[in-house]
Scaffold this motif. Sequence first.
Motif, PDB file in Angstrom:
ATOM      1  N   PRO A  59     -12.689  52.053 -28.095  1.00  0.00           N
ATOM      2  CA  PRO A  59     -14.105  51.887 -28.464  1.00  0.00           C
ATOM      3  C   PRO A  59     -14.851  51.077 -27.406  1.00  0.00           C
ATOM      4  N   PRO A  60     -16.118  51.409 -27.170  1.00  0.00           N
ATOM      5  CA  PRO A  60     -16.891  50.656 -26.182  1.00  0.00           C
ATOM      6  C   PRO A  60     -17.294  49.286 -26.718  1.00  0.00           C
ATOM      7  N   ILE A  61     -17.622  48.390 -25.810  1.00  0.00           N
ATOM      8  CA  ILE A  61     -18.229  47.119 -26.183  1.00  0.00           C
ATOM      9  C   ILE A  61     -19.584  47.458 -26.801  1.00  0.00           C
ATOM     10  N   ARG A  62     -19.877  46.888 -27.965  1.00  0.00           N
ATOM     11  CA  ARG A  62     -21.146  47.188 -28.645  1.00  0.00           C
ATOM     12  C   ARG A  62     -22.315  46.580 -27.885  1.00  0.00           C
ATOM     13  N   LEU A  63     -23.349  47.398 -27.708  1.00  0.00           N
ATOM     14  CA  LEU A  63     -24.562  46.961 -27.028  1.00  0.00           C
ATOM     15  C   LEU A  63     -25.769  47.227 -27.906  1.00  0.00           C
ATOM     16  N   PRO A  64     -26.831  46.440 -27.746  1.00  0.00           N
ATOM     17  CA  PRO A  64     -28.078  46.754 -28.445  1.00  0.00           C
ATOM     18  C   PRO A  64     -28.559  48.148 -28.021  1.00  0.00           C
TER      19      PRO A  64
END
Length: 118
Positions: A59-64
């Motif tokens: 999973p990707p790092i969560r970003l706004p």
Amino acid sequence: MARLMIEATEASMRIAVVNTYHARVGGVETYLDTLIPALDAAGHRIALLSERDSSPDLPPIRLPAAAPAWRASEIGWPKALAGLRTWGPDVIYVHGMHDLPGAARLIESAPAVLFAHG
């Protein structure tokens, strides 16, 4: 896991987070996955520049939603650094890189802070 709380202030910053990977590969990325939403909630604008590819299964790092992201492995260092400069960060928050010449070019865009994990 400890809950990270950052108090909102009137003085928001443009913070460019730089890391080796864009996906949650290990502890550093798990930390960033917690930190970035907290910084966003406090009113700061966030961007992410990563240097290397990782497994598409991670999973990707969560970003706004509005956060720009550059992957140097996909677009090359010149385009990634140009995007960063155009975005205009107030500070660059570095969490480790393997490409030392690329890391050295970061400070052409803004002051940088290194968080030495390990």
